[in-house]
Design a protein around this motif. Structure first.
Motif, PDB file in Angstrom:
ATOM      1  N   SER A 133       0.713  -1.301  -0.071  1.00  0.00           N
ATOM      2  CA  SER A 133       0.041   0.089   0.118  1.00  0.00           C
ATOM      3  C   SER A 133       0.802   1.280  -0.243  1.00  0.00           C
ATOM      4  N   ARG A 134       0.201   2.449  -0.151  1.00  0.00           N
ATOM      5  CA  ARG A 134       0.742   3.425  -0.350  1.00  0.00           C
ATOM      6  C   ARG A 134       1.336   3.931   1.042  1.00  0.00           C
ATOM      7  N   ASP A 135       0.609   3.608   2.183  1.00  0.00           N
ATOM      8  CA  ASP A 135       1.171   3.896   3.486  1.00  0.00           C
ATOM      9  C   ASP A 135       2.245   3.089   3.796  1.00  0.00           C
ATOM     10  N   GLU A 136       2.270   1.921   3.359  1.00  0.00           N
ATOM     11  CA  GLU A 136       3.393   0.903   3.586  1.00  0.00           C
ATOM     12  C   GLU A 136       4.485   1.562   2.869  1.00  0.00           C
ATOM     13  N   MET A 142       5.410   4.531   2.370  1.00  0.00           N
ATOM     14  CA  MET A 142       5.685   5.781   3.070  1.00  0.00           C
ATOM     15  C   MET A 142       6.509   5.378   4.437  1.00  0.00           C
ATOM     16  N   HIS A 143       5.973   4.429   4.975  1.00  0.00           N
ATOM     17  CA  HIS A 143       6.530   3.758   6.306  1.00  0.00           C
ATOM     18  C   HIS A 143       7.923   3.359   5.928  1.00  0.00           C
ATOM     19  N   THR A 195      10.125   6.084   5.522  1.00  0.00           N
ATOM     20  CA  THR A 195      10.578   6.822   6.901  1.00  0.00           C
ATOM     21  C   THR A 195      11.806   6.016   7.397  1.00  0.00           C
ATOM     22  N   ASP A 215       5.604  12.523  -4.270  1.00  0.00           N
ATOM     23  CA  ASP A 215       4.515  11.959  -4.653  1.00  0.00           C
ATOM     24  C   ASP A 215       4.825  10.934  -5.797  1.00  0.00           C
ATOM     25  N   ILE A 259       6.528   7.949  -4.733  1.00  0.00           N
ATOM     26  CA  ILE A 259       5.953   7.131  -4.005  1.00  0.00           C
ATOM     27  C   ILE A 259       5.041   6.183  -4.856  1.00  0.00           C
ATOM     28  N   GLN A 278       5.595   2.123  -5.384  1.00  0.00           N
ATOM     29  CA  GLN A 278       4.615   1.052  -4.903  1.00  0.00           C
ATOM     30  C   GLN A 278       4.422   0.162  -5.901  1.00  0.00           C
TER      31      GLN A 278
END
Lengths: 456, 97
Positions: free
Chosen positions: B6-9, B11-12, B15, B23, B26, B30
């Motif tokens: 996922s996009r959140d993964e 981004m994690h 980090t 963007d 990302i 992905q």
């Protein structure tokens, strides 16, 4: 192409001038990122005056630009190290210099040695020495092309998963990936510490032997370096050689297979036995590689943060400084590998990926060792295809990774593997045959290659 | 089994990796990471029960050396001069918080 012999016993200054002129005559290949003209001429004067003597006295070479050297920046073909002037030299470079060899320039590579085509260099790709529409191979593309064009008789390279062997194959020169630990890694930009090796490109097996012999040996600054075992060996007669079935499937280019078969005939004519062998686990080698190596990359590249050296981005806080400097400083392929590494090392995924890959690596080593109970040498192509066209594989990372499928296994097992020029394809594209040996059998591989060199 | 990320993964992971991605990056990561993970997933087919992992291939163990100071290859000033920003013979960075 030139050989080391041509430069011995002549004026070192003249040798350096000749090599630098040859480099300047061929800028369109983009093989070299910088020339070390001033320092090279200083070194040459020391050789000519007798201050430096040795087995490579006055012989010019180029260093892949991930070796720390004096005389020009060490960039790793990256943004973050673009203006980095090394405060010390790699052990391998110091050993070459101590024998009188002279570094005349720094060779192009994929940024941080991540790639198989030199197209990931921030300074643009290196062009293939035989066909300018094709890639040089990588990551040590500049070193291979500088050797193939005859600018220098040898060049240094690093090989973590094929970065010496594949460009050697694509440009028709010898490429040596030694047994892990043969040459000190001190002063070389780290990629994946458990498979990074230091080797060379040359135009004959004897030249490659000599250069490896000079660079090899234990170094107190690299605790994984092996006590010197490298010695110039005679070829053993009547060797048993296994041709790896999994590397000769229908997916492999027909011209490549023909060249390998022609090389096998040469070995048979020389009195060796060649039989087909099977290593089913090779199917998984590339997957192991693309877990273990990114994991080590994510750790090794953590040091590039814009604080102590390298390019620093403008930022108001320290965490922004890290994040921006790193994002500006790395190319896309660097980021992909760092991110994959972070993923496979994350809690929750560690056992399924990283630990599983390290266990699979044990199975791979066992499978190779079992064959080496019967066979002296294993053989196959270096790459499933000859040099591909520029831009052909850049949009699909998996497709680019598949070009490494035949070279990664000896990297994971720490075994020596060399790329030997074989007959070119009908289109005239170079093909390399890969000879793989047991650990510490590097010299025997080179002796075997030398014994059938030039045979029809 | 198809792994998607996922996009959140992404981004994690960015980090964890100290990368301030744009963007566009990302989105393309992905896609790329999903493809690479699907490729490396084939490792799960291998039976590795009872197999010890290999972390290094040197056969060397507990390599030691004399307990004497090894002279550095580069001096303090040369190393300090590499830092993008210096102040009072130290490396200067922006405030931490």
């Amino acid at each position: 192409m030139t050989t080391i012999d041509e430069y011995l016993g002549t004026s070192a200054v003249a040798n350096v001038k000749r090599a630098i002129q040859a480099a300047k005559d061929k800028p369109e290949y983009n093989a070299l990122l910088a020339l070390c003209e001033e320092r090279a001429l200083e070194q040459a004067s020391k050789v000519d005056s007798g201050e430096i003597k040795g087995r490579l006295a006055g012989v010019p070479f180029v260093a892949k630009d991930n070796f720390l050297t004096f005389g020009a920046p060490t960039t790793a073909a990256s943004h973050i190290l673009k203006d980095f002037n090394a405060p010390l030299q790699a052990t391998a470079i110091e050993k070459l210099e101590a024998e009188g060899a002279i570094c005349i320039g720094k060779a192009n590579l994929d940024a941080f040695a991540h790639g198989g085509s030199t197209e990931n260099s921030v300074f643009g790709p290196t062009l293939n020495a035989v066909d300018k529409d094709r890639v040089a191979g990588g990551s040590s593309g500049g070193s291979a092309v500088a050797t193939a064009l005859g600018i220098v008789p040898f060049a240094t390279g690093t090989d973590t998963g094929g970065s010496i062997r594949q460009p050697a194959s694509f440009n028709g020169v010898y490429g040596v990936k030694p047994t892990y630990g043969t040459v000190s890694r001190f002063g070389v930009v780290a990629m994946a510490s458990s498979t990074d090796t230091i080797g060379c490109f040359a135009t004959s097996a004897s030249d490659a032997q000599l250069v490896m012999d000079v660079m090899a040996g234990r170094d107190a600054r690299d605790m994984t370096s092996l006590p010197d075992f490298f010695e110039i060996a005679d070829v053993k007669s009547g060797q048993k050689i296994g041709i790896i079935k999994e590397f000769m499937t229908d997916d492999v280019d027909a011209g490549v297979k023909q060249s390998v078969i022609q090389y096998v005939d040469r070995l048979k004519s020389a009195g060796h036995t060649v039989e087909e062998v099977s290593l089913p686990i090779l199917k998984y080698a590339l997957a192991m590689y693309y877990v273990i190596v990114p994991a080590e990359i994510s750790s090794n590249l953590a040091r590039y943060d814009g604080v102590r050296y390298g390019k620093r981005a403008d930022a108001g806080t320290l965490s922004d400084l890290y994040g921006k400097s790193r994002n500006d400083g790395f190319v896309s392929e660097n980021k992909r590998r760092i991110m994959i590494g972070s993923y496979v090392l994350s809690s929750g995924y560690f056992d399924a990926y990283y630990m599983q890959a390290q266990k699979a690596r044990t199975l791979l080593i066992n499978a190779f060792n079992e064959l080496f109970n019967t066979y002296d040498v294993l053989l196959g192509p270096v790459s499933p295809t000859p040099a591909f066209k520029l831009g052909e594989n850049t949009s699909d990372p998996i497709k680019m990774y598949l070009a490494d499928m035949m070279t990664v296994a000896p990297s994971l097992t720490g075994m020596p593997a060399i790329s030997v020029p074989a007959r070119a394809t009908d289109e005239g594209l170079p093909v390399g045959v890969q000879l793989i040996g047991q650990r510490r059998h590097d010299a025997q591989l080179l002796a075997l290659a030398k014994s059938v060199e030039g045979a029809a | 089994m198809t792994t998607t990320i996922s996009r959140d993964e992404v981004m994690h992971l960015a980090t964890l990796s100290n990368l301030q991605l744009s963007d566009d990056e990302i989105a393309s990561l992905q896609n790329d990471l999903g493809g690479i993970l699907n490729y490396i997933n084939q490792l799960s087919e291998l039976d590795t029960s009872g197999v010890e992992p290999t972390y290094q291939v040197t056969d060397l163990e507990n390599v030691g050396r004399e307990d004497i100071v090894m002279q550095p290859k580069a001096d303090r000033d040369a190393l300090l001069s590499l830092a993008p920003k210096q102040k009072d013979e130290q490396i200067e960075v922006p405030k931490v918080l």
